[in-house]
Write an enzyme that holds these catalytic residues in place. Structure first.
Site, short mmCIF file in Angstrom:
data_model
loop_
_atom_site.label_atom_id
_atom_site.label_comp_id
_atom_site.label_asym_id
_atom_site.label_seq_id
_atom_site.Cartn_x
_atom_site.Cartn_y
_atom_site.Cartn_z
N SER A 211 0.84 -1.20 0.00
CA SER A 211 0.00 0.00 0.00
C SER A 211 0.88 1.26 0.00
CB SER A 211 -0.97 -0.04 1.18
OG SER A 211 -2.00 0.88 1.01
N ASP A 336 -8.31 -5.15 -4.90
CA ASP A 336 -7.68 -4.14 -4.03
C ASP A 336 -8.60 -2.96 -3.73
OD1 ASP A 336 -5.13 -4.29 -2.85
OD2 ASP A 336 -4.15 -4.29 -4.79
N HIS A 451 -7.79 -5.51 -0.37
CA HIS A 451 -6.56 -4.78 -0.07
C HIS A 451 -5.94 -5.31 1.24
CE1 HIS A 451 -3.84 -1.49 -0.59
NE2 HIS A 451 -4.14 -0.94 0.57
#
Length: 554
Positions: A211, A336, A451
């Site tokens: 991320s 995601d 995610h």
């Protein structure tokens, strides 16, 4: 006692007698001593927690070298994470004194030398996060032990400033920003200078992250400041080209923060912010996490790196030549964007509630607003093309998740892979998509990997907490650790000390090959041209559309 039990008992005794351990280690700041424990037959782990890699940072200044210490520093407790808002953004946690790192060194019968080194950069939207101690309940997600033990590599995790203190920028020389990126750089440079004493190879450092940490990895490998420090990088769900990774108008946010804490917004702003209470500053940098299709949350992630003319001397897209000799893996989870959808479009996770097609349209209009209504209409045509006259509820919802996944993660990652491959000298490029279905109960049947769901597998949680997982989860975890650590060792994820289930080919600007990662990897998991139609739309068709002037002064 059976003969077998006698042999095992003798082996365990011998193991404890001949336990390989570093003992106290001499670093540039002084001696440090960690803890050593057994992880298997003739396998041990030296763990060092809370080694300072820089001094306590001065507010809105680059990190400085640590002055050092007398005697032996007991590196047995995690330091505090960097000062940040809590998840509810109503309070703060952590400390300004937070530039510390942790090291896991695997040992066999002899003390290890020349091991590959993997430095992990945590994610959290540049706003929150830490790699110091428990992340959730008593579970420490970022323990490097399983990766170090299974892949025979040294793992390092480090702290860096986040939120206002890490990423606020005045947009000029009085407060250039990127303090969190400078912290990461200082940690990587410390590892380069000191890791040999821990048994690591200073010329074989891989940075990896997820991320905001994945975007940070990309920033670190393209910044000219890291020349010669980094050999390889792995970006999991985030790159420097992601729409949330760079704030191109940082002054507006800095002035907003200044007003909230009672500072002027003229040339006295930064001197005032530097002497403001750090807790008040941190709380003033909280961000709105109430999204809607017309105001998606991703557009509110404003505390982010900036093009400062120093760490990032130019637009990230123009800096990939700096990574011409740095091997790179980048990829995404196939859903995601779902984490953002749940906040922008709550109906997506409510099976009985439909999500009208107009929601997809509204979302695309928001993502394309700088190019005007025609761009939004063109994007909607692209995404609804396969719907037919009567799309099902699930089809529309899945499309909404794909829109957010493509825009926020997948398309920028593919663009970064192209740039890396095209600028390569000796560097190799690898692409993947992670598609292990979500373990979170109650998600819709069309759901893939959300995610951050890859992290538990990379850090070996199915092995450390086996009762919480099935054998298939241990399979995918074993595969990922093998690919990641082979790559750190050799620059080729298929070659190294660990066996892998399929040979992962390089990504080239003509071949576009990628590996689909889940628990059933085989030769059929090597695929080509990941969502090419949508990648082409965003990177070519949309990019060539003219930008429209905003009617309101922004």
């Amino acid at each position: 006692m059976t003969m077998l039990e006698v042999v095992v008992a003798a082996a365990l005794c011998l193991g404890s007698v001949s336990a390989a351990s570093l003992g106290p280690v001499l670093t540039e700041g002084g001696m440090v001593e960690g803890e050593n424990h057994r992880v298997g037959l003739f396998r041990y782990m030296d763990v060092f927690k809370g080694i300072p890699f820089a001094a306590q940072p001065q507010r809105f200044e680059k990190p400085q070298p640590h002055p050092g210490w007398e005697g032996v520093l007991k590196a047995t407790k995690f330091a505090k994470r960097c000062l940040q808002v809590t998840l509810t953004q109503t309070d703060t946690r952590g400390s300004e004194d937070c530039l510390y790192l942790n090291i896991w060194v695997p040992q066999g019968r002899k003390v290890s030398t020349g091991l590959p080194v993997m430095v992990y950069i945590f994610g959290g939207g540049f706003l929150v996060g830490g790699s110091m101690g428990a992340n959730f309940l008593d579970n420490y997600l970022y323990s490097g032990e399983e990766i170090a033990d299974r892949g025979n590599v040294i793992v390092v995790t480090l702290g860096y400033r986040v939120g206002t203190l890490g990423f606020l920028s005045s947009g000029d020389a009085s407060g250039p920003g990127n303090y969190g990126l400078w912290d990461q750089h200082a940690g990587i440079a410390w590892v380069h200078r000191n890791i040999k004493a821990f048994g690591g190879d200073p010329d074989n450092i891989t940075v990896f992250g997820e991320s905001a940490g994945a975007a940070s990895v990309n920033f670190q490998i393209i910044s000219p400041k890291n020349k010669g420090l980094i050999r390889r990088g792995i970006s999991q769900s985030g790159v420097a080209l992601s729409p949330w990774a760079v704030n191109r108008n940082p002054r507006a946010l800095a002035e907003e923060v200044a007003v909230k804490v009672g500072c002027p917004t003229d040339e006295k702003m930064m001197p005032c912010l530097k002497i403001t209470d750090p807790v008040a500053l941190t709380l003033a940098g909280s961000l709105s996490l109430h999204g809607s299709p017309s105001n998606p949350i991703v557009q509110n992630l404003l505390l982010a790196p900036v093009i400062d003319g120093d760490f990032l001397p130019d637009d990230p897209g123009n800096l990939f030549h700096n990574a011409a000799d740095i091997d790179y893996i980048a990829g995404v989870n196939n859903m995601d964007g779902h984490i953002f959808c749940g906040l922008d479009v709550p109906s997506i996770n409510q099976p009985l509630q439909p999500t009208p097609p107009s929601v997809a349209q509204e979302l695309l209009v928001a993502f394309t607003k700088e190019k005007g209504p025609d761009a939004g209409a063109a994007a909607y045509r692209e995404y609804s093309q396969s719907w037919g006259p009567d799309p099902s509820k699930a089809t529309i919802k899945k499309t909404v998740a794909e829109i957010e996944t493509d825009y926020i993660f997948l398309v920028p990652t593919q663009a970064a892979l192209y740039l890396h491959a095209n600028n390569s000298n000796t560097a190799r490029t690898y692409s993947y998509v992670f598609s292990m279905p979500s373990r979170i109960p109650g998600f819709p049947s069309w759901m893939g990997a959300d995610h951050a769901e890859d992290l538990q597998y990379v850090f070996g949680k199915p092995f450390t907490t086996p009762l919480a997982y099935f054998p298939r989860h241990r399979d995918v975890s074993g595969y990922m650790i093998a690919y990641w650590t082979n790559f750190a060792r050799t620059g080729d994820p298929s070659k190294g000390e660990s066996e892998v289930p399929a040979v992962w080919p390089t990504f080239t600007s003509t071949g576009h090959q990628y590996l689909e990662i889940n628990n059933t990897i085989n030769r059929d998991s090597i695929k080509q041209k990941l969502r090419t139609r949508f990648v082409h739309f965003w990177t070519y068709t949309y990019a060539l559309m003219p930008t429209v002037k905003s009617s309101s002064a922004e």
